[in-house]
Scaffold this active site. Structure first.
Site, PDB file in Angstrom:
ATOM      1  N   ASP A  60      19.766  53.758  -3.685  1.00 41.14           N
ATOM      2  CA  ASP A  60      21.218  53.831  -3.630  1.00 41.14           C
ATOM      3  C   ASP A  60      21.589  55.117  -2.898  1.00 41.14           C
ATOM      4  O   ASP A  60      20.758  56.002  -2.700  1.00 41.14           O
ATOM      5  CB  ASP A  60      21.845  53.725  -5.020  1.00 41.14           C
ATOM      6  CG  ASP A  60      21.580  54.930  -5.877  1.00 41.14           C
ATOM      7  OD1 ASP A  60      20.947  55.887  -5.389  1.00 41.14           O
ATOM      8  OD2 ASP A  60      22.000  54.930  -7.037  1.00 41.14           O
ATOM      9  N   ASP A 239      20.900  45.331 -10.033  1.00 42.65           N
ATOM     10  CA  ASP A 239      20.146  46.426 -10.633  1.00 42.65           C
ATOM     11  C   ASP A 239      20.890  46.752 -11.915  1.00 42.65           C
ATOM     12  O   ASP A 239      22.109  46.600 -11.983  1.00 42.65           O
ATOM     13  CB  ASP A 239      20.176  47.684  -9.754  1.00 42.65           C
ATOM     14  CG  ASP A 239      21.516  48.374  -9.816  1.00 42.65           C
ATOM     15  OD1 ASP A 239      22.466  47.871  -9.196  1.00 42.65           O
ATOM     16  OD2 ASP A 239      21.648  49.397 -10.517  1.00 42.65           O
ATOM     17  N   CYS A 277       7.961  34.163 -24.729  1.00 44.05           N
ATOM     18  CA  CYS A 277       7.615  35.137 -23.682  1.00 44.05           C
ATOM     19  C   CYS A 277       6.106  35.371 -23.613  1.00 44.05           C
ATOM     20  O   CYS A 277       5.471  35.633 -24.635  1.00 44.05           O
ATOM     21  CB  CYS A 277       8.332  36.453 -23.968  1.00 44.05           C
ATOM     22  SG  CYS A 277       7.945  37.743 -22.768  1.00 44.05           S
ATOM     23  N   CYS A 279       4.603  37.926 -22.250  1.00 41.72           N
ATOM     24  CA  CYS A 279       4.272  39.321 -21.924  1.00 41.72           C
ATOM     25  C   CYS A 279       3.313  39.916 -22.961  1.00 41.72           C
ATOM     26  O   CYS A 279       3.118  39.376 -24.052  1.00 41.72           O
ATOM     27  CB  CYS A 279       5.535  40.176 -21.795  1.00 41.72           C
ATOM     28  SG  CYS A 279       6.143  40.899 -23.338  1.00 41.72           S
ATOM     29  N   CYS A 282       4.733  40.609 -26.468  1.00 43.59           N
ATOM     30  CA  CYS A 282       5.008  39.423 -27.295  1.00 43.59           C
ATOM     31  C   CYS A 282       3.735  38.686 -27.712  1.00 43.59           C
ATOM     32  O   CYS A 282       3.716  38.031 -28.752  1.00 43.59           O
ATOM     33  CB  CYS A 282       5.946  38.478 -26.557  1.00 43.59           C
ATOM     34  SG  CYS A 282       7.596  39.188 -26.351  1.00 43.59           S
ATOM     35  N   HIS A 308       8.633  44.292 -22.262  1.00 42.92           N
ATOM     36  CA  HIS A 308       9.174  42.976 -22.619  1.00 42.92           C
ATOM     37  C   HIS A 308      10.512  42.726 -21.928  1.00 42.92           C
ATOM     38  O   HIS A 308      10.737  41.658 -21.360  1.00 42.92           O
ATOM     39  CB  HIS A 308       9.353  42.804 -24.134  1.00 42.92           C
ATOM     40  CG  HIS A 308      10.236  41.630 -24.400  1.00 42.92           C
ATOM     41  ND1 HIS A 308       9.773  40.334 -24.272  1.00 42.92           N
ATOM     42  CD2 HIS A 308      11.567  41.543 -24.654  1.00 42.92           C
ATOM     43  CE1 HIS A 308      10.795  39.498 -24.469  1.00 42.92           C
ATOM     44  NE2 HIS A 308      11.891  40.211 -24.696  1.00 42.92           N
TER      45      HIS A 308
HETATM   46 ZN    ZN Z   1       7.863  39.604 -24.091  1.00 43.85          ZN
END
Ligand code: ZN
Length: 354
Positions: A60, A239, A277, A279, A282, A308
């Site tokens: 930016d 963003d 999820c 990830c 998780c 996450h």
């Molecule tokens: Zn997750």
């Protein structure tokens, strides 16, 4: 775009960002200019090299930071003089200077210097700031085309639309920016406290006027439901600090809505944070364990919730792209908002409460 203000997305290493699916991150020209300095980053070979990130970076221009963070600032048609929030030293940002800084950083996408206003803004102030933003955009365009190259051989430059909550000022501003002709356009100056209906009205006005074949970036928005609403109105890029900042304070965004991990309700909840999820946070840990980490002040908690939340946000963007490509956008939008909002307990957005 995960936000990497100071050359790092807080708590997340580049390999974590890869795993979360990030293709592009945001860096802040204002912060990196003040510390460690754009000339040092240039010496290092550019920001990619310096921070070990091999995918795209958007920087930016510092307009928002200068006007919201710096002490004692003065805005004229030439640029903005301000005092650093770190040590009180004096600086001048002009359109030419912020392009020079972003070129030195080696950004893939640079942003024009703009003058965002707080809400509410008078029509007179909004008109002057929009005119100045368009004038500055022309100067940035020239500096981009004619200035010496940096570590990135072919950076792009996006124009930023201002005009507060006045539709006619926004339209006029878009026309001027499109005349100057940029590779992409951003809608700035929103999500600064205006009513949600005003946000979407301005997004719609800008989306109608902007060229369809070029990327549209809605700056600083927002909650997951805001991203869905904005994509439905023709926005492409975002963003926002929410996934990372809220992750560090214990709020997770999940397929079922927000989860405040520190709540006593999760003390003996041994289920995953978000069962849908994939990830690391998780698949490896329970809500009860994450709650314990937060309560014990353990820094792993900040890292896991950041990972996450980034995974959730980037996964949501991926699912939206897929739904659009397969012609199933409306069904996706209705399904997501129904499930997400039901879990939130109501249709009210929380976006203005931070
Ligand atoms: Zn997750």
């Amino acid at each position: 775009m995960p936000v990497g203000t100071q050359g790092t997305v807080k708590t997340a290493a580049p390999k974590d960002l890869h795993e979360a699916g990030a293709e592009i991150i945001l860096g802040n020209a204002y912060h990196l200019y003040l510390r460690p300095g754009h000339t040092l980053i240039r010496q290092a070979g550019g920001l990619h090299q310096f921070m070990g990130w091999d995918r795209a970076i958007l920087t930016d221009s510092g307009g928002y930071q200068v006007l919201s963070l710096a002490d004692l600032r003065k805005v004229t048609d030439e640029g903005v003089t301000f005092q650093s929030h770190l040590d009180g030293s004096h600086h001048l940002f002009t359109p030419e200077k912020v392009v020079e800084i972003q070129v030195a950083l080696g950004a893939d996408i640079m942003m024009c210097f703009d003058e965002p206003l707080p809400y509410p803004a008078s029509r007179e102030d909004a008109s002057r700031a929009a005119r100045r933003t368009a004038d500055w955009a022309e100067r940035c365009h020239q500096a981009w085309k004619e200035g010496p190259p940096g570590p990135n051989p072919d950076p792009a430059l996006f124009g930023i639309v201002q005009g507060s909550t006045y539709p006619d000022l926004r339209k006029e501003n878009v026309r001027r920016l499109v005349e100057t002709d940029f590779p992409g356009y951003a809608v700035g100056g929103l999500a600064v406290g205006e009513p949600e209906s005003a946000t979407w009205e301005i997004v719609e006005v800008c989306a109608q006027e902007l060229p369809e074949e070029k990327p549209r970036y809605l700056m600083g928005v927002g909650y997951p439901e805001d991203l869905v609403e904005a994509v439905g109105r023709g926005m492409d890029m975002f963003d926002c600090v929410l996934p990372t900042r809220n992750g560090r304070t214990g709020t997770a965004f999940t397929s079922q809505g927000k989860v405040v991990v520190k709540n006593a309700a999760y003390a003996s909840d041994f289920t995953p944070l978000d069962p849908e999820c994939p990830c690391y946070a998780c698949t490896q840990f329970s809500r009860a364990y994450l709650r314990h980490l937060f309560n014990a002040g353990e820094i792993l908690a900040l890292r896991l919730l950041t990972l996450h939340n980034l995974h959730f946000y980037l996964g949501l963007m991926g699912r939206m792209r897929e739904a659009i490509q397969q012609g199933g956008w409306e069904a996706f939008k209705q399904g997501f908002l129904a499930q997400y909002r039901r879990a939130e307990g109501g249709p009210e957005s929380q976006r203005n409460q931070i």
